[in-house]
Scaffold this motif. Structure first.
Motif, PDB file in Angstrom:
ATOM      1  N   ALA A 310      29.171  10.055  47.836  1.00  0.00           N
ATOM      2  CA  ALA A 310      27.967   9.287  47.511  1.00  0.00           C
ATOM      3  C   ALA A 310      26.788  10.161  47.106  1.00  0.00           C
ATOM      4  O   ALA A 310      25.761   9.661  46.694  1.00  0.00           O
ATOM      5  N   GLU A 311      26.915  11.485  47.217  1.00  0.00           N
ATOM      6  CA  GLU A 311      25.798  12.387  46.934  1.00  0.00           C
ATOM      7  C   GLU A 311      25.660  12.609  45.436  1.00  0.00           C
ATOM      8  O   GLU A 311      26.232  13.534  44.874  1.00  0.00           O
ATOM      9  N   ALA A 316      17.853  13.918  46.707  1.00  0.00           N
ATOM     10  CA  ALA A 316      18.321  13.619  48.059  1.00  0.00           C
ATOM     11  C   ALA A 316      19.124  14.784  48.617  1.00  0.00           C
ATOM     12  O   ALA A 316      19.014  15.136  49.797  1.00  0.00           O
ATOM     13  N   ALA A 317      19.937  15.407  47.746  1.00  0.00           N
ATOM     14  CA  ALA A 317      20.710  16.561  48.193  1.00  0.00           C
ATOM     15  C   ALA A 317      19.806  17.723  48.574  1.00  0.00           C
ATOM     16  O   ALA A 317      20.048  18.423  49.574  1.00  0.00           O
ATOM     17  N   GLN A 318      18.738  17.921  47.798  1.00  0.00           N
ATOM     18  CA  GLN A 318      17.801  18.990  48.110  1.00  0.00           C
ATOM     19  C   GLN A 318      17.095  18.732  49.436  1.00  0.00           C
ATOM     20  O   GLN A 318      16.934  19.652  50.251  1.00  0.00           O
ATOM     21  N   ARG A 319      16.686  17.486  49.658  1.00  0.00           N
ATOM     22  CA  ARG A 319      16.037  17.151  50.930  1.00  0.00           C
ATOM     23  C   ARG A 319      16.989  17.371  52.096  1.00  0.00           C
ATOM     24  O   ARG A 319      16.584  17.848  53.162  1.00  0.00           O
ATOM     25  N   ARG A 320      18.258  17.032  51.896  1.00  0.00           N
ATOM     26  CA  ARG A 320      19.211  17.230  52.977  1.00  0.00           C
ATOM     27  C   ARG A 320      19.439  18.710  53.233  1.00  0.00           C
ATOM     28  O   ARG A 320      19.584  19.147  54.378  1.00  0.00           O
ATOM     29  N   ASN A 321      19.448  19.522  52.171  1.00  0.00           N
ATOM     30  CA  ASN A 321      19.611  20.969  52.355  1.00  0.00           C
ATOM     31  C   ASN A 321      18.448  21.552  53.149  1.00  0.00           C
ATOM     32  O   ASN A 321      18.632  22.431  53.993  1.00  0.00           O
ATOM     33  N   VAL A 322      17.228  21.060  52.870  1.00  0.00           N
ATOM     34  CA  VAL A 322      16.067  21.516  53.642  1.00  0.00           C
ATOM     35  C   VAL A 322      16.213  21.107  55.097  1.00  0.00           C
ATOM     36  O   VAL A 322      15.934  21.884  56.012  1.00  0.00           O
ATOM     37  N   SER A 323      16.674  19.878  55.318  1.00  0.00           N
ATOM     38  CA  SER A 323      16.875  19.409  56.692  1.00  0.00           C
ATOM     39  C   SER A 323      17.943  20.227  57.397  1.00  0.00           C
ATOM     40  O   SER A 323      17.809  20.554  58.583  1.00  0.00           O
ATOM     41  N   LEU A 324      19.009  20.569  56.673  1.00  0.00           N
ATOM     42  CA  LEU A 324      20.065  21.405  57.254  1.00  0.00           C
ATOM     43  C   LEU A 324      19.512  22.770  57.641  1.00  0.00           C
ATOM     44  O   LEU A 324      19.804  23.286  58.733  1.00  0.00           O
ATOM     45  N   LEU A 325      18.732  23.353  56.736  1.00  0.00           N
ATOM     46  CA  LEU A 325      18.167  24.672  57.010  1.00  0.00           C
ATOM     47  C   LEU A 325      17.270  24.628  58.240  1.00  0.00           C
ATOM     48  O   LEU A 325      17.350  25.502  59.121  1.00  0.00           O
ATOM     49  N   ASP A 326      16.418  23.612  58.310  1.00  0.00           N
ATOM     50  CA  ASP A 326      15.541  23.469  59.473  1.00  0.00           C
ATOM     51  C   ASP A 326      16.353  23.283  60.748  1.00  0.00           C
ATOM     52  O   ASP A 326      16.034  23.861  61.794  1.00  0.00           O
ATOM     53  N   ALA A 327      17.397  22.454  60.673  1.00  0.00           N
ATOM     54  CA  ALA A 327      18.198  22.163  61.862  1.00  0.00           C
ATOM     55  C   ALA A 327      18.922  23.402  62.359  1.00  0.00           C
ATOM     56  O   ALA A 327      18.965  23.674  63.565  1.00  0.00           O
ATOM     57  N   VAL A 328      19.502  24.177  61.443  1.00  0.00           N
ATOM     58  CA  VAL A 328      20.224  25.382  61.848  1.00  0.00           C
ATOM     59  C   VAL A 328      19.259  26.391  62.460  1.00  0.00           C
ATOM     60  O   VAL A 328      19.535  26.982  63.512  1.00  0.00           O
ATOM     61  N   ALA A 329      18.109  26.602  61.808  1.00  0.00           N
ATOM     62  CA  ALA A 329      17.128  27.556  62.340  1.00  0.00           C
ATOM     63  C   ALA A 329      16.636  27.123  63.723  1.00  0.00           C
ATOM     64  O   ALA A 329      16.517  27.951  64.641  1.00  0.00           O
ATOM     65  N   HIS A 330      16.371  25.825  63.865  1.00  0.00           N
ATOM     66  CA  HIS A 330      15.892  25.327  65.163  1.00  0.00           C
ATOM     67  C   HIS A 330      16.956  25.518  66.240  1.00  0.00           C
ATOM     68  O   HIS A 330      16.646  25.941  67.367  1.00  0.00           O
TER      69      HIS A 330
END
Length: 529
Positions: A310-311, A316-330
């Motif tokens: 569905a991607e 939307a993919a870019q926003r999810r990549n930012v969220s992934l990066l934030d989540a991994v760092a956190h």
């Protein structure tokens, strides 16, 4: 640089007058202008900062009043032409000039004052023109960068290039997020950066830094620093303030509170991988200044999530990549570790991690981190599966960053294997089975597997395939296989003979066993959901 009183006296045209310095006060002060005066009172003609050229007649009958008038008008001093080596001024005038903070120089031979003013005024005008040209250059450079929405690193590089001095941009946590060394050693500049920066709250300090805040008043988010002593303070201050304004504008446009720090971390990893940074000390200094804790070994870690059909929206993919990066760092930081992070491919986060082993060995710490990542990433919108891959730990930061390629391969293979039991994967966990899982959709690989196992697949001999799988898994040990299958050896020999006859290969041949094992790996990979 501006012309000083001492430099005027040292001019060849002045030296021809055999100057004698009676008072050297204000010797290093810059001369705003030269004024030739022959009247007894010049106070109404001066604006301050002038050096006066006059004759002994110009002192008049009240030289004390003359000097007092110069001091009151803000003049720097006076050069008096006596016109003869035998002529002297009263010693009391020298004392008075010293008390009034005035330069007092006498010339024992006549010179052409116009020659002096021509040389000095030409230099003063040239200096003023240079300042105007410098101001214009600074204005044009940073205005163009602002219009082009240049990267933060480009703005810092421009400031360093103009000043020919190193410039560092740090955040409020005193982590260096952009560095332009301007010929200096980055590792030396950033050594123990956080502690040194905290000891320098304002310009000056023990190391004579020049700095300015970045961001609107009351909402400052960083500081721009020249971390070396600078000779031309006003120019340095002006450039830093102009660069600060460009950075603030950049931040307002981007409106991303974490973007600068992430850009800096991504930039470091890219610089190493692209060969722009080959010095291990420089890479280590930049990584530590960005928050990576010092350790004996650094782990290359890649986290990869499963893509969904569905991607189709790139935003939307870019926003999810930012969220992934934030989540991994956190998650990494919350687990007590430190790292630098980047997201260079869709659905993938790369990290250089300094693992804290205060509660056990690195394997235990990585196991805990892998489980945390799997749990936390499920909270990111659109993520259903994720894997964590760890490359070979290295003592050198640059080697560890280069190890991200290995970790990325392991992550890709592990995601294809669909083995959700392991909290994290190493290269030893994927090996050939992982490669076959990765290549399972390749038509050539599929054709190979079908050809190798075709006689058994055509007759739907699932039981024979299971026996063959166990046989190959035990490296051809028939006694162990009979025990595992709970059948007699004669019955096993008969069954293996039938499989061998159907496949038309020698099951005791090493190459045949390898080919069949690979074919079964491909078959298993394709049959997994």
């Amino acid at each position: 640089m501006a012309v000083t009183v001492g430099e005027v006296v040292e001019l060849p045209v002045v030296q021809q007058g055999e100057p004698e310095v009676l008072s050297a006060r204000r010797w290093s002060d810059p001369v705003r202008w030269l004024h030739i005066g022959g009247v007894a009172d010049l106070s109404s003609l001066l604006q301050g900062g002038e050096l006066v050229l006059t004759t002994s007649a110009g002192l008049g009958r009240a030289p004390r009043r003359y000097l007092q008038g110069l001091a009151d008008a803000g003049a720097l001093g006076v050069v008096v032409e006596l016109g003869g080596a035998s002529t002297r001024l009263p010693p009391s005038l020298a004392v008075l000039a010293d008390e009034l903070d005035l330069t007092l120089v006498v010339l024992h031979r006549q010179i052409r004052f116009v020659d002096v003013t021509e040389v000095v005024h030409r230099r003063i005008v040239a200096e003023q023109y240079d300042e105007v040209a410098f101001d214009r250059r600074v204005h044009e450079v940073f205005t163009e960068l602002s219009i082009k929405r240049a990267l933060v690193t480009s703005i810092v590089d421009a400031a360093a290039e103009i000043l020919e001095l190193p410039v560092v941009l740090e955040d409020l946590a005193h982590q260096a997020i952009a560095v332009s060394a301007a010929g200096a050693k980055t590792a030396v500049l950033l050594e123990d950066w956080e502690n040194r920066s905290r000891r320098t709250p304002t310009s000056g300090g023990p190391e004579q830094w020049a700095l300015t805040s970045v961001g609107p008043r009351g909402e400052e988010w960083g500081r721009l620093i020249v971390p070396v002593p600078a000779t031309d303070g006003p120019r340095v201050t002006m450039v830093l303030e102009r660069a600060s304004a460009a950075l603030a504008l950049n931040r307002m446009v981007e409106r991303n509170n974490t973007g600068l720090h992430q850009q800096a971390q991504s930039g470091l990893i890219d610089d190493v991988l692209q060969g722009r940074v080959a010095d291990a000390r420089e890479a280590s200094a930049r990584a530590h200044a960005l928050g990576l804790g010092k350790a004996t070994r650094y782990h290359p870690v890649v986290v990869r999530v499963e893509q969904t059909a569905a991607e189709t929206d790139p935003l939307a993919a870019q926003r999810r990549n930012v969220s992934l990066l934030d989540a991994v760092a956190h998650t990494v930081n919350a687990a007590g570790h430190t790292g630098v992070f980047t997201s260079r491919r869709n659905g993938e986060v790369e990290a250089l991690v300094s693992v804290s082993t205060t509660r056990g060995g690195s394997d235990r710490a990585l196991t805990d981190l892998g489980r945390r990542l799997r749990t936390d990433l499920r909270r990111v919108d659109g993520v259903t599966r994720s894997v964590c891959a760890v490359g070979t730990p290295e003592a050198d930061v640059t080697d560890a960053i280069r190890g991200l390629a290995e970790a990325g391969h392991v992550a890709e293979v592990a995601l294809a294997m669909r083995d959700d039991a392991r909290p994290y994967f190493r290269a030893s966990d994927v090996r050939l089975r992982g490669l076959m899982a990765l290549l399972r959709d390749d038509p050539r690989v599929q054709r190979f597997a079908e050809t190798e196992l075709k006689p058994l697949l055509d007759r739907d001999a699932a039981a024979d395939i299971d026996v063959l799988r166990e046989y190959l898994g035990l490296a051809g040990n028939k006694a162990a296989l009979a025990q595992r299958l709970h059948i007699s050896r004669p019955a096993l020999y008969k069954r293996l003979a039938a499989i061998q006859q159907a496949l038309r290969v020698d099951l005791d041949d090493a190459e045949s066993m390898t080919s069949l094992a690979v074919a079964l790996m491909v078959l298993d990979a394709r049959q997994r959901p």
